[in-house]
Write a protein that holds these residues in place. Structure first.
Motif, PDB file in Angstrom:
ATOM      1  N   THR A 196       3.520  53.234  36.169  1.00  0.00           N
ATOM      2  CA  THR A 196       3.593  53.271  34.712  1.00  0.00           C
ATOM      3  C   THR A 196       2.291  52.757  34.123  1.00  0.00           C
ATOM      4  O   THR A 196       1.565  51.985  34.750  1.00  0.00           O
ATOM      5  N   ALA A 197       2.016  53.189  32.918  1.00  0.00           N
ATOM      6  CA  ALA A 197       0.799  52.777  32.223  1.00  0.00           C
ATOM      7  C   ALA A 197       1.147  52.462  30.787  1.00  0.00           C
ATOM      8  O   ALA A 197       2.141  52.951  30.257  1.00  0.00           O
ATOM      9  N   MET A 198       0.334  51.631  30.174  1.00  0.00           N
ATOM     10  CA  MET A 198       0.519  51.342  28.759  1.00  0.00           C
ATOM     11  C   MET A 198      -0.838  51.133  28.113  1.00  0.00           C
ATOM     12  O   MET A 198      -1.802  50.715  28.763  1.00  0.00           O
ATOM     13  N   THR A 199      -0.895  51.468  26.826  1.00  0.00           N
ATOM     14  CA  THR A 199      -2.112  51.260  26.058  1.00  0.00           C
ATOM     15  C   THR A 199      -2.124  49.830  25.570  1.00  0.00           C
ATOM     16  O   THR A 199      -1.125  49.336  25.048  1.00  0.00           O
ATOM     17  N   ILE A 200      -3.245  49.176  25.770  1.00  0.00           N
ATOM     18  CA  ILE A 200      -3.416  47.806  25.314  1.00  0.00           C
ATOM     19  C   ILE A 200      -4.772  47.718  24.628  1.00  0.00           C
ATOM     20  O   ILE A 200      -5.809  47.907  25.263  1.00  0.00           O
ATOM     21  N   GLY A 201      -4.768  47.464  23.330  1.00  0.00           N
ATOM     22  CA  GLY A 201      -6.029  47.393  22.583  1.00  0.00           C
ATOM     23  C   GLY A 201      -6.779  48.699  22.684  1.00  0.00           C
ATOM     24  O   GLY A 201      -6.243  49.772  22.403  1.00  0.00           O
ATOM     25  N   ASP A 202      -8.034  48.624  23.122  1.00  0.00           N
ATOM     26  CA  ASP A 202      -8.870  49.821  23.246  1.00  0.00           C
ATOM     27  C   ASP A 202      -8.864  50.384  24.664  1.00  0.00           C
ATOM     28  O   ASP A 202      -9.766  51.116  25.047  1.00  0.00           O
ATOM     29  N   GLY A 203      -7.846  50.036  25.435  1.00  0.00           N
ATOM     30  CA  GLY A 203      -7.820  50.502  26.815  1.00  0.00           C
ATOM     31  C   GLY A 203      -6.425  50.813  27.310  1.00  0.00           C
ATOM     32  O   GLY A 203      -5.457  50.861  26.554  1.00  0.00           O
ATOM     33  N   THR A 204      -6.353  51.006  28.609  1.00  0.00           N
ATOM     34  CA  THR A 204      -5.111  51.345  29.296  1.00  0.00           C
ATOM     35  C   THR A 204      -4.973  50.444  30.511  1.00  0.00           C
ATOM     36  O   THR A 204      -5.965  50.107  31.154  1.00  0.00           O
ATOM     37  N   VAL A 205      -3.750  50.073  30.817  1.00  0.00           N
ATOM     38  CA  VAL A 205      -3.451  49.330  32.036  1.00  0.00           C
ATOM     39  C   VAL A 205      -2.429  50.131  32.818  1.00  0.00           C
ATOM     40  O   VAL A 205      -1.394  50.515  32.277  1.00  0.00           O
ATOM     41  N   MET A 206      -2.729  50.390  34.098  1.00  0.00           N
ATOM     42  CA  MET A 206      -1.807  51.113  34.972  1.00  0.00           C
ATOM     43  C   MET A 206      -1.342  50.190  36.080  1.00  0.00           C
ATOM     44  O   MET A 206      -2.165  49.528  36.718  1.00  0.00           O
ATOM     45  N   ALA A 207      -0.030  50.141  36.311  1.00  0.00           N
ATOM     46  CA  ALA A 207       0.530  49.380  37.423  1.00  0.00           C
ATOM     47  C   ALA A 207       0.442  50.244  38.674  1.00  0.00           C
ATOM     48  O   ALA A 207       1.051  51.308  38.744  1.00  0.00           O
ATOM     49  N   HIS A 218      -3.127  60.098  35.883  1.00  0.00           N
ATOM     50  CA  HIS A 218      -2.519  59.422  34.737  1.00  0.00           C
ATOM     51  C   HIS A 218      -2.248  60.468  33.662  1.00  0.00           C
ATOM     52  O   HIS A 218      -3.177  61.134  33.184  1.00  0.00           O
ATOM     53  N   ALA A 219      -0.988  60.617  33.280  1.00  0.00           N
ATOM     54  CA  ALA A 219      -0.623  61.530  32.187  1.00  0.00           C
ATOM     55  C   ALA A 219      -0.907  60.817  30.873  1.00  0.00           C
ATOM     56  O   ALA A 219      -0.212  59.883  30.508  1.00  0.00           O
ATOM     57  N   VAL A 220      -1.957  61.226  30.182  1.00  0.00           N
ATOM     58  CA  VAL A 220      -2.338  60.560  28.935  1.00  0.00           C
ATOM     59  C   VAL A 220      -1.672  61.207  27.717  1.00  0.00           C
ATOM     60  O   VAL A 220      -1.583  60.585  26.669  1.00  0.00           O
ATOM     61  N   ALA A 221      -1.226  62.444  27.870  1.00  0.00           N
ATOM     62  CA  ALA A 221      -0.514  63.170  26.812  1.00  0.00           C
ATOM     63  C   ALA A 221       0.280  64.282  27.487  1.00  0.00           C
ATOM     64  O   ALA A 221       0.188  64.471  28.701  1.00  0.00           O
ATOM     65  N   ASP A 222       1.047  65.030  26.696  1.00  0.00           N
ATOM     66  CA  ASP A 222       1.852  66.106  27.277  1.00  0.00           C
ATOM     67  C   ASP A 222       1.024  67.103  28.070  1.00  0.00           C
ATOM     68  O   ASP A 222       1.462  67.589  29.100  1.00  0.00           O
ATOM     69  N   PHE A 276       7.256  63.254  34.731  1.00  0.00           N
ATOM     70  CA  PHE A 276       5.883  62.750  34.712  1.00  0.00           C
ATOM     71  C   PHE A 276       5.285  63.009  33.334  1.00  0.00           C
ATOM     72  O   PHE A 276       4.400  63.830  33.152  1.00  0.00           O
ATOM     73  N   GLY A 277       5.821  62.295  32.360  1.00  0.00           N
ATOM     74  CA  GLY A 277       5.373  62.453  30.983  1.00  0.00           C
ATOM     75  C   GLY A 277       4.279  61.455  30.644  1.00  0.00           C
ATOM     76  O   GLY A 277       3.816  60.693  31.509  1.00  0.00           O
ATOM     77  N   PRO A 278       3.829  61.435  29.402  1.00  0.00           N
ATOM     78  CA  PRO A 278       2.774  60.506  28.985  1.00  0.00           C
ATOM     79  C   PRO A 278       3.126  59.065  29.367  1.00  0.00           C
ATOM     80  O   PRO A 278       4.248  58.610  29.181  1.00  0.00           O
ATOM     81  N   GLY A 279       2.157  58.391  29.963  1.00  0.00           N
ATOM     82  CA  GLY A 279       2.352  57.021  30.421  1.00  0.00           C
ATOM     83  C   GLY A 279       2.658  56.915  31.900  1.00  0.00           C
ATOM     84  O   GLY A 279       2.627  55.831  32.460  1.00  0.00           O
ATOM     85  N   ALA A 280       2.919  58.048  32.557  1.00  0.00           N
ATOM     86  CA  ALA A 280       3.167  58.027  33.998  1.00  0.00           C
ATOM     87  C   ALA A 280       1.839  58.024  34.746  1.00  0.00           C
ATOM     88  O   ALA A 280       0.843  58.580  34.289  1.00  0.00           O
ATOM     89  N   ALA A 281       1.840  57.394  35.897  1.00  0.00           N
ATOM     90  CA  ALA A 281       0.657  57.362  36.757  1.00  0.00           C
ATOM     91  C   ALA A 281       1.115  57.408  38.207  1.00  0.00           C
ATOM     92  O   ALA A 281       2.169  56.867  38.539  1.00  0.00           O
ATOM     93  N   ALA A 282       0.341  58.064  39.057  1.00  0.00           N
ATOM     94  CA  ALA A 282       0.700  58.149  40.474  1.00  0.00           C
ATOM     95  C   ALA A 282      -0.554  58.267  41.312  1.00  0.00           C
ATOM     96  O   ALA A 282      -1.491  58.978  40.950  1.00  0.00           O
TER      97      ALA A 282
END
Length: 195
Positions: free
Chosen positions: A59-70, A156-160, A138-144
């Motif tokens: 999973t990923a999330m937007t934080i400030g001006d960036g992205t964090v992926m687990a 990383h799916a950043v959008a549809d 595997f929608g926006p916010g998914a990462a593998a």
């Protein structure tokens, strides 16, 4: 003096195609930093960073001006835009702040990030990835972390209809070749490098 400005890995000229349904471009100006929390230090890491981190791998999330992926338990990739190209600056800053709490590894110089987007982007990727790319799975916010043609890639799916592909810089041309070949039936084009 050491040159800190980023230079593109992909040096090919941009292409065009009538009716293109897909495009790919190298993303520049990104700091990529892997952070691995020491056992039992996840909460302290989040406290020092001042933000909650995604807990579930993939999973990923937007934080400030960036992205964090687990990536894995206790293991994250932080991606932040850096308009002046000061690659690795985030890692230097985090090493000071997270001493004893987490390992911090700059990935900026070893990775290339290609953005694949357009109506056919999922179809192109599905030709080479063994994961279910259906938007419900595997929608926006998914990462593998997976492989494409024998190359390790973080998707990383950043959008549809947009995906960032993180690959080893040494395989950048091979990854691009694969994408251009896989996307040929949809008129894939190579755009100029950008952010």
């Amino acid at each position: 003096m050491v040159e800190l400005r980023e230079r593109p890995v992909i040096l090919r000229p941009a292409t065009t195609a009538e009716g293109s349904r897909c495009r790919v471009a190298e993303r520049l100006g990104l700091c990529l930093t892997q952070v691995i929390a020491r056992p039992g230090q996840e909460r302290e890491l989040a406290r020092i960073l001042g933000q909650k981190l995604p807990e579930r791998p993939g999973t990923a999330m937007t934080i400030g001006d960036g992205t964090v992926m687990a990536l894995r338990p206790r293991d994250w990739l932080l991606v932040r835009h850096d308009p002046v190209g000061r690659r690795g600056g985030l890692a230097v800053d985090l090493r000071r702040r997270l001493d004893g709490v987490a390992l911090v590894i700059d990935q900026s110089h070893g990775r290339v990030v290609l953005r694949l987007e357009g109506a056919a982007s999922r179809s192109v990727l599905q030709k080479g990835i063994d994961i279910d790319l259906h938007p419900d799975q595997f929608g926006p916010g998914a990462a593998a972390q997976t492989g494409i043609a024998g190359m390790a890639v973080l998707v990383h799916a950043v959008a549809d209809e947009a995906f960032d592909l993180y690959g080893n810089r040494s395989f950048a041309e091979s990854l691009l070749d694969w994408l251009l070949e896989a996307g040929r039936e949809w008129g894939i084009v190579l755009e100029a490098s950008g952010t």
